[in-house]
Write an enzyme that holds these catalytic residues in place. Structure first.
Site, PDB file in Angstrom:
ATOM      1  N   ASP A   1      -3.238  -2.866  -5.101  1.00  0.00           N
ATOM      2  CA  ASP A   1      -2.242  -3.872  -4.724  1.00  0.00           C
ATOM      3  C   ASP A   1      -1.284  -4.146  -5.880  1.00  0.00           C
ATOM      4  O   ASP A   1      -0.069  -4.289  -5.680  1.00  0.00           O
ATOM      5  CB  ASP A   1      -2.934  -5.177  -4.334  1.00  0.00           C
ATOM      6  CG  ASP A   1      -3.494  -5.155  -2.917  1.00  0.00           C
ATOM      7  OD1 ASP A   1      -3.121  -4.267  -2.131  1.00  0.00           O
ATOM      8  OD2 ASP A   1      -4.319  -6.037  -2.607  1.00  0.00           O
TER       9      ASP A   1
ATOM     10  N   HIS B   1      -1.386 -11.028  -4.847  1.00  0.00           N
ATOM     11  CA  HIS B   1       0.036 -10.752  -4.652  1.00  0.00           C
ATOM     12  C   HIS B   1       0.923 -11.822  -5.284  1.00  0.00           C
ATOM     13  O   HIS B   1       1.940 -11.514  -5.902  1.00  0.00           O
ATOM     14  CB  HIS B   1       0.339 -10.655  -3.155  1.00  0.00           C
ATOM     15  CG  HIS B   1      -0.404  -9.562  -2.466  1.00  0.00           C
ATOM     16  ND1 HIS B   1      -0.240  -8.229  -2.792  1.00  0.00           N
ATOM     17  CD2 HIS B   1      -1.318  -9.581  -1.466  1.00  0.00           C
ATOM     18  CE1 HIS B   1      -1.020  -7.496  -2.023  1.00  0.00           C
ATOM     19  NE2 HIS B   1      -1.688  -8.292  -1.219  1.00  0.00           N
TER      20      HIS B   1
ATOM     21  N   HIS C   1       0.815  -1.220   0.000  1.00  0.00           N
ATOM     22  CA  HIS C   1       0.000   0.000   0.000  1.00  0.00           C
ATOM     23  C   HIS C   1       0.846   1.266   0.000  1.00  0.00           C
ATOM     24  O   HIS C   1       0.511   2.247  -0.671  1.00  0.00           O
ATOM     25  CB  HIS C   1      -0.958   0.008   1.193  1.00  0.00           C
ATOM     26  CG  HIS C   1      -1.942  -1.110   1.181  1.00  0.00           C
ATOM     27  ND1 HIS C   1      -2.794  -1.389   2.235  1.00  0.00           N
ATOM     28  CD2 HIS C   1      -2.221  -2.046   0.232  1.00  0.00           C
ATOM     29  CE1 HIS C   1      -3.544  -2.427   1.935  1.00  0.00           C
ATOM     30  NE2 HIS C   1      -3.218  -2.850   0.735  1.00  0.00           N
TER      31      HIS C   1
ATOM     32  N   HIS D   1      -9.278  -1.978  -5.247  1.00  0.00           N
ATOM     33  CA  HIS D   1      -8.217  -2.270  -4.291  1.00  0.00           C
ATOM     34  C   HIS D   1      -7.244  -3.296  -4.871  1.00  0.00           C
ATOM     35  O   HIS D   1      -6.035  -3.205  -4.622  1.00  0.00           O
ATOM     36  CB  HIS D   1      -8.774  -2.792  -2.969  1.00  0.00           C
ATOM     37  CG  HIS D   1      -7.681  -2.999  -1.967  1.00  0.00           C
ATOM     38  ND1 HIS D   1      -7.128  -1.970  -1.256  1.00  0.00           N
ATOM     39  CD2 HIS D   1      -6.989  -4.120  -1.612  1.00  0.00           C
ATOM     40  CE1 HIS D   1      -6.143  -2.436  -0.492  1.00  0.00           C
ATOM     41  NE2 HIS D   1      -6.052  -3.746  -0.694  1.00  0.00           N
TER      42      HIS D   1
END
Length: 318
Positions: free
Chosen positions: A244, A267, A82, A240
């Site tokens: 990421d 991720h 972030h 979001h």
């Protein structure tokens, strides 16, 4: 604001919060860094000693629920994505990120607090030319129904993200954006992390989400969003995921000129695709300016695929 030269922060700014997974309090300070330094995490121990690690793809030690960076001594900082997204999204090239705990504070679950800290510190140009990584051919990583790819793009950086959750409230969402400081600030920076209520106990029993709360995460059950404040964007979950991805791809070391597409990713996939790109020296080059748009010639080869996930994962990445 757009920059032609490398940038850093004018001064220092501090935020204080807790880690979403560790639940531990942490102070994080953003500060200036020299030309070509990139993003340097500085972990300050209780005795004042420092450990440093550069935010780079080779520094990733884990991608389970967050991006973790470390060195030969082990993990140094968790949930780096972030703050990295805020720095890259606002056009900062070089910065130090000092923290006195094992995890970047989650704040409200988005990058908004880090954007505010960067605004407080101010951004200044440095004397060296800005450098970019230009994607020259498509590199793709696939596993099951999930895949991600970095591909050539005429100018700048474009993100296309698609998610598809079994939770009926989240469901299928897709989102695309051409990234620049203005679009990041307006469209991405306030999108919060999210999860499902029926996953909470499983995560906590595994040592994750110990600091998660309604103040720093969107929480869904099978019928509705449980946060009383509602959504910030109608498609906040996929935004979001874009946030990421911006943070994870900042580990390239330079801003990217190209396009990134992710379907059902996270991720782990972001890191796998970037690792695959870096491993293929024919797939990218470093340039000192964004190239002017050019028409693609007929028959131009932009393909190239890394089949499966094995080639993209390092041995220490979970």
């Amino acid at each position: 604001m757009r920059f032609n030269r490398q940038t850093t922060l004018r001064s220092r700014a501090t935020v204080t919060g807790v880690g979403v997974h560790s639940g531990l309090p942490v102070n994080l300070t953003l500060g200036p860094a020299s030309i070509d330094a990139g993003f340097i995490f500085v972990r300050i121990g209780p005795d004042g000693t420092e450990r440093r690690v550069r935010a780079a793809v080779k520094s990733v030690t884990s991608t389970q629920f967050a991006t973790v960076l470390g060195d030969q001594q082990g993990s140094l900082v968790s949930t780096a994505e972030h703050v990295l997204a805020a720095l890259r999204g606002l056009g900062v090239d070089n910065a130090t990120i000092e923290l006195d705990g094992p995890e970047v504070p989650i704040m409200d679950g988005s990058s908004a607090a880090f954007v505010a800290a960067i605004d407080q510190a101010g951004i200044v140009e440095q004397s060296a030319a800005r450098r970019f990584i230009q994607v020259l051919k498509t590199v793709r990583v696939k596993k099951g129904e999930a895949f991600g790819e970095l591909r050539p793009h005429r100018r700048g950086f474009r993100i296309d993200i698609e998610i598809d959750f079994a939770n009926p409230v989240i469901g299928h969402q897709d989102y695309s954006i051409d990234l620049n400081p203005e679009s990041f600030r307006r469209e991405i920076s306030r999108a919060r992390t999210f999860g499902c209520m029926n996953d909470v106990e499983r995560l906590r029993s595994a040592g994750f989400a110990l600091g998660a709360s309604f103040e720093n995460s969107m929480v869904f059950d099978d019928e509705r969003l449980l946060n009383t404040g509602g959504l910030r964007y109608a498609d906040e979950c996929v935004r979001h995921k874009a946030l990421d991805a911006i943070g994870d791809l900042a580990l390239a070391g330079f801003p990217l000129i190209g396009g990134y597409r992710s379907v059902r990713g996270g991720h782990k996939l972001n890191h796998a695709v970037l690792t695959a790109l870096m491993a293929d020296r024919t797939a990218w080059r470093v340039v000192e300016d964004q190239p002017a748009p050019r028409p693609r010639s007929q028959g131009e080869v932009v393909g190239g695929m890394v089949g499966g996930m094995v080639a993209a994962y390092g041995p220490n990445v979970s």
